[in-house]
Design an enzyme around this catalytic site. Structure first.
Site, PDB file in Angstrom:
ATOM      1  N   LYS A 112      78.712  30.777 -30.537  1.00 43.36           N
ATOM      2  CA  LYS A 112      79.624  31.917 -30.632  1.00 43.36           C
ATOM      3  C   LYS A 112      81.062  31.517 -30.337  1.00 43.36           C
ATOM      4  O   LYS A 112      81.990  32.088 -30.914  1.00 43.36           O
ATOM      5  CB  LYS A 112      79.180  33.047 -29.700  1.00 43.36           C
ATOM      6  CG  LYS A 112      77.913  33.729 -30.210  1.00 43.36           C
ATOM      7  CD  LYS A 112      77.692  35.086 -29.605  1.00 43.36           C
ATOM      8  CE  LYS A 112      76.442  35.716 -30.232  1.00 43.36           C
ATOM      9  NZ  LYS A 112      76.094  36.984 -29.632  1.00 43.36           N
ATOM     10  N   LYS A 194      69.079  31.369 -37.492  1.00 40.18           N
ATOM     11  CA  LYS A 194      68.304  32.541 -37.085  1.00 40.18           C
ATOM     12  C   LYS A 194      68.917  33.808 -37.658  1.00 40.18           C
ATOM     13  O   LYS A 194      70.137  33.887 -37.845  1.00 40.18           O
ATOM     14  CB  LYS A 194      68.185  32.611 -35.556  1.00 40.18           C
ATOM     15  CG  LYS A 194      69.227  33.444 -34.856  1.00 40.18           C
ATOM     16  CD  LYS A 194      68.925  33.599 -33.382  1.00 40.18           C
ATOM     17  CE  LYS A 194      70.015  34.423 -32.723  1.00 40.18           C
ATOM     18  NZ  LYS A 194      69.855  35.866 -32.795  1.00 40.18           N
ATOM     19  N   LYS A 197      72.472  39.735 -35.975  1.00 40.54           N
ATOM     20  CA  LYS A 197      73.187  40.994 -36.226  1.00 40.54           C
ATOM     21  C   LYS A 197      74.618  40.742 -36.637  1.00 40.54           C
ATOM     22  O   LYS A 197      75.211  41.517 -37.348  1.00 40.54           O
ATOM     23  CB  LYS A 197      73.250  41.802 -34.921  1.00 40.54           C
ATOM     24  CG  LYS A 197      72.036  42.616 -34.635  1.00 40.54           C
ATOM     25  CD  LYS A 197      72.312  43.512 -33.439  1.00 40.54           C
ATOM     26  CE  LYS A 197      71.603  43.002 -32.215  1.00 40.54           C
ATOM     27  NZ  LYS A 197      72.449  42.758 -31.080  1.00 40.54           N
TER      28      LYS A 197
END
Ligand code: ATP
Ligand code: LTN
Length: 329
Positions: A112, A194, A197
């Site tokens: 991130k 993966k 969202k």
């Protein structure tokens, strides 16, 4: 007294079938064996920029999704993390127990922070300390999560043990609970990443709110491997293995049964059946979600009750923690 189970989802966007299969489905399956706390972790969500109006909507929608997948509010408590201030308080303390090197190794942080390279917040870095606090505040013994959260869970265990050895037995060391198959659902557009969202393209995930037509389109466009047969081989054919995992969860059929069902058939037939199965799996969830979304008074009542129950336990634990550490007077 039954053991305590704790888990949470970030209200960052609408949930996807990876969240459902990897995490929420297990919550519903095991809820009757434990005392449960299901938390909407809004303080974790703000470690990357959020629009306030959207965040508030996502908080309520995430809570409604917990109910829609079958969490029974008469048995389990559902609450919003930021409404119980002890999470932040113990989160700070946990950040003094963790080491820089330990947090720097976290894969989620590395991924991130690379995505938000220009403005990585300090909170994104110390995120696992807050997650440890969520869990340790309640003497949690079991934490059902997807595979991507195992590293954070392992760190939580390290922090609990370290605290206990410095200050005396205070925290229970929790265990993860992971699906045997489906703990890591991959993106439909890229089976090496993966399902997430916050993926840039909505075609990489199936949201639990997606309409049947959208589901059909997304599945028909899902990438497949070279080869034509429907056979489970995670290593060499990760794309079809991922789709088969989703089919397994939607139908309850084993991989062997799925292989038999599609022997002599190709990707086209399989994808059609998969789309139907996912639509069927999501249909009751979507209906319930709408019900809870259209009854904000009921949702408020459930979240108030959850907050009060969590608050009481968290306050009692924080008193002990402060005493052990010599904080305050
Ligand atoms: P974001 O992209 O905003 O980080 P996310 O999709 O990773 O969101 P989280 O809120 O971080 O979702 O995770 C909620 C729960 O769902 C966690 O238990 C997590 O392990 C699980 N989970 C997330 N993605 C997957 C996936 N692709 N497969 C299985 N479980 C998953
Ligand atoms: N980090 C988790 C969300 C989360 C969580 C928790 C999960 C925050 N606190 C406590 C289980 C227990 C995530 O990103 N999925």
């Amino acid at each position: 007294m039954a053991d305590l189970l704790f888990s949470g989802v970030q209200p960052t966007n609408v949930l996807h079938i990876g969240n459902y299969i990897g995490a929420l489905k297990q919550w519903a399956d095991v809820q009757h064996r434990y005392r449960c706390l299901f938390c909407v972790v809004d303080l974790h969500a703000i470690t990357v920029p959020q629009d306030p109006a959207k965040l508030r909507k996502n908080v309520l929608d995430t809570a409604a999704a917990y109910l829609a997948v079958g969490i029974d509010p008469n048995r389990s408590n559902i609450f919003v993390q930021s409404e119980v201030k002890e999470h932040t308080e113990l989160g700070w303390i946990m950040s003094t127990i963790g080491k820089m090197g330990e947090l720097e190794r976290m894969t989620q942080y590395k991924d991130k922070s690379a995505k938000h390279a220009e403005n990585t917040s300090v909170g994104l870095f110390s995120y696992p300390a807050l997650m440890a606090a969520d869990i340790l505040l309640y003497d949690t013994t079991v934490v059902p999560v997807g595979e991507d959260q195992l590293q954070h869970l392992e760190l939580t265990r390290v922090l609990a043990r370290r605290f206990n050895s410095h200050f005396g037995e205070t925290f229970v060391v929790p265990q993860p609970l992971i699906q045997k198959v489906g703990a890591r659902i991959m993106g439909l557009d890229d089976p090496t990443k993966k399902m997430s969202k916050s993926a840039i393209s909505a075609s990489s995930y199936i949201a639990i709110t997606d309409e049947p037509e959208v589901i059909k389109k997304k599945i028909s466009r899902a990438v497949t491997d070279s080869g034509t047969t429907i056979e489970y081989d995670e290593e060499n054919r990760p794309a079809i293995a991922n789709l088969m995992t989703i089919y397994h969860h939607a139908t309850g059929k084993s991989m062997k049964e799925i292989e038999k069902e599609f022997a002599g058939k190709g990707y086209g037939d399989f994808k059609k059946a998969l789309a139907e199965a996912v639509i069927y799996m999501l249909n009751p969830i979507q209906k319930k979600l709408k019900e809870f979304q259209s009854d904000p008074a009921e949702l408020t009542k459930i979240l108030d009750r959850g907050r009060d129950a969590a608050q009481e336990a968290a306050e009692a634990k924080m008193k002990i923690v402060k005493e052990k550490m010599g904080l305050g007077r």
